[in-house]
Design an enzyme around this catalytic site. Structure first.
Site, PDB file in Angstrom:
ATOM      1  N   GLU A   1       0.684  -3.831  -2.789  1.00  0.00           N
ATOM      2  CA  GLU A   1      -0.574  -3.353  -3.393  1.00  0.00           C
ATOM      3  C   GLU A   1      -1.735  -4.313  -3.137  1.00  0.00           C
ATOM      4  O   GLU A   1      -2.874  -3.888  -2.932  1.00  0.00           O
ATOM      5  CB  GLU A   1      -0.391  -3.160  -4.911  1.00  0.00           C
TER       6      GLU A   1
ATOM      7  N   GLU B   1       9.088  -0.096  -7.305  1.00  0.00           N
ATOM      8  CA  GLU B   1       8.966   0.044  -8.767  1.00  0.00           C
ATOM      9  C   GLU B   1       9.899   1.132  -9.278  1.00  0.00           C
ATOM     10  O   GLU B   1      10.519   0.995 -10.335  1.00  0.00           O
ATOM     11  CB  GLU B   1       7.505   0.343  -9.140  1.00  0.00           C
TER      12      GLU B   1
ATOM     13  N   GLY C   1       5.242   1.482  -5.103  1.00  0.00           N
ATOM     14  CA  GLY C   1       5.811   2.382  -6.112  1.00  0.00           C
ATOM     15  C   GLY C   1       7.271   2.717  -5.837  1.00  0.00           C
ATOM     16  O   GLY C   1       8.017   3.069  -6.757  1.00  0.00           O
TER      17      GLY C   1
ATOM     18  N   ALA D   1       3.223   4.537  -3.416  1.00  0.00           N
ATOM     19  CA  ALA D   1       2.355   5.615  -3.892  1.00  0.00           C
ATOM     20  C   ALA D   1       1.698   6.263  -2.688  1.00  0.00           C
ATOM     21  O   ALA D   1       1.515   5.617  -1.649  1.00  0.00           O
ATOM     22  CB  ALA D   1       1.287   5.039  -4.816  1.00  0.00           C
TER      23      ALA D   1
END
Ligand code: COA
Length: 259
Positions: free
Chosen positions: A133, A113, A110, A66
């Protein structure tokens, strides 16, 4: 449609969607999410496209997670909206055609993911994977705690999520996180070879097969077997089933039309 943070290129029956922020290691900004969702909406209804490949621009990263610079301005509500419902992750997960992640470097947070929301993952030898994270004082929010254990098992997923440590491509292959690993200069050719092979199959049977396999980790065995036989029966309503069976009996290559 023109985009600022992604590109979409059609190569015959295969579309290649590239996250195009190489100076930020292709970090997933809210604009990438929004443009990704729009692009997938377009490709969803484009009958000429049968397989989607997703990759990152440049040699260094697939996606480094992210966009951390946006975290400061986010409220719990805006962050939740970016990552849920109409998120890039879920658009990939529910995309009705096979999606292949072509992982060409850092595949973090992310990014991992997003790769896991795809159906298949092809990686270069220099790819690195992690869910970092925890190092930012937060946790996975794009499916990491749910898709990772389903792919690699609870113990390995737990270690990655709790430590944030990176694993290399060989380890990711051993874990089952990626399907295949290739030298960097062969990754694109091998990914396109796989995409083109799948693109020749019957589109409706591909869509239903994808739905059935995904359902396996979301149901119990009895429900899954019932769902499978229902989807199998639907195949018998298609022109492509007639074509596939006739072609076999006539000893020729089938030509599937997606009807
Ligand atoms: N969000 C926003 N920007 C990011 C980013 C991210 N997730 N990952 C990298 N970038 C930016 C860097 O800030 C830097 O920008 P700058 O040149 O304007 O300073 C640029 O991309 C290059 O990254 P840099 O850190 O200089 O490269 P590196 O080779 O030293 O390190 C990483 C590479 C991947 C190890 C490092 O960038 C990193 O740890 N990134 C964050 C990974 C992460 O925690 N992702 C999960 C977020 S939840």
């Amino acid at each position: 449609m023109s985009y600022e943070t992604i590109t979409v290129e059609k190569r015959g029956k295969v579309a290649v969607l590239t996250i195009n922020r190489p100076d930020k290691l292709n970090a997933l900004s809210s604009q990438v999410h929004a443009e990704g969702v729009t692009a997938l909406d377009e490709l969803r209804s484009d009958g000429s496209i049968r397989v989607l490949v997703i990759t990152g621009a440049g040699e260094k990263a697939f996606i480094a997670g992210a966009d951390i610079s946006e975290f400061e301005g986010q409220t719990p509500v805006t962050q939740r909206n970016t990552f849920h419902e109409r998120s890039f992750f879920n658009s990939i997960d529910t995309f009705p055609k096979p999606v292949i992640a072509m992982v060409n470097g850092f595949c973090l947070g992310g990014g991992n993911e997003l790769a896991m929301a795809c159906d298949l993952r092809m990686a270069s030898e220099n790819a690195r994977f992690s869910q970092p994270e925890i190092n930012l004082g937060i946790m996975c929010g794009g499916g990491g705690t749910q898709r990772l254990p389903r792919l690699v098992g609870e113990g390995r997923a737990m270690e990655m999520v709790l430590t944030g440590d990176m694993i290399d491509a060989a380890t990711a292959e051993r874990f089952g996180l990626v399907n295949h690993v290739y030298p960097s200069d062969q990754l694109e050719a091998e990914t396109m070879k796989l995409a083109e092979k799948i693109a020749e199959k019957a589109p409706i049977a591909l869509q239903l097969s994808k739905e059935a396999v995904k359902f396996a980790s979301r149901s119990n065995l009895d429900e899954g077997l019932r769902r499978e036989v229902d989807l199998f029966a639907i195949c018998f309503s298609t022109e492509d089933k007639k074509e596939g069976v006739s072609a076999f009996l006539e000893k020729r290559k089938p030509e599937f039309k997606g009807s």
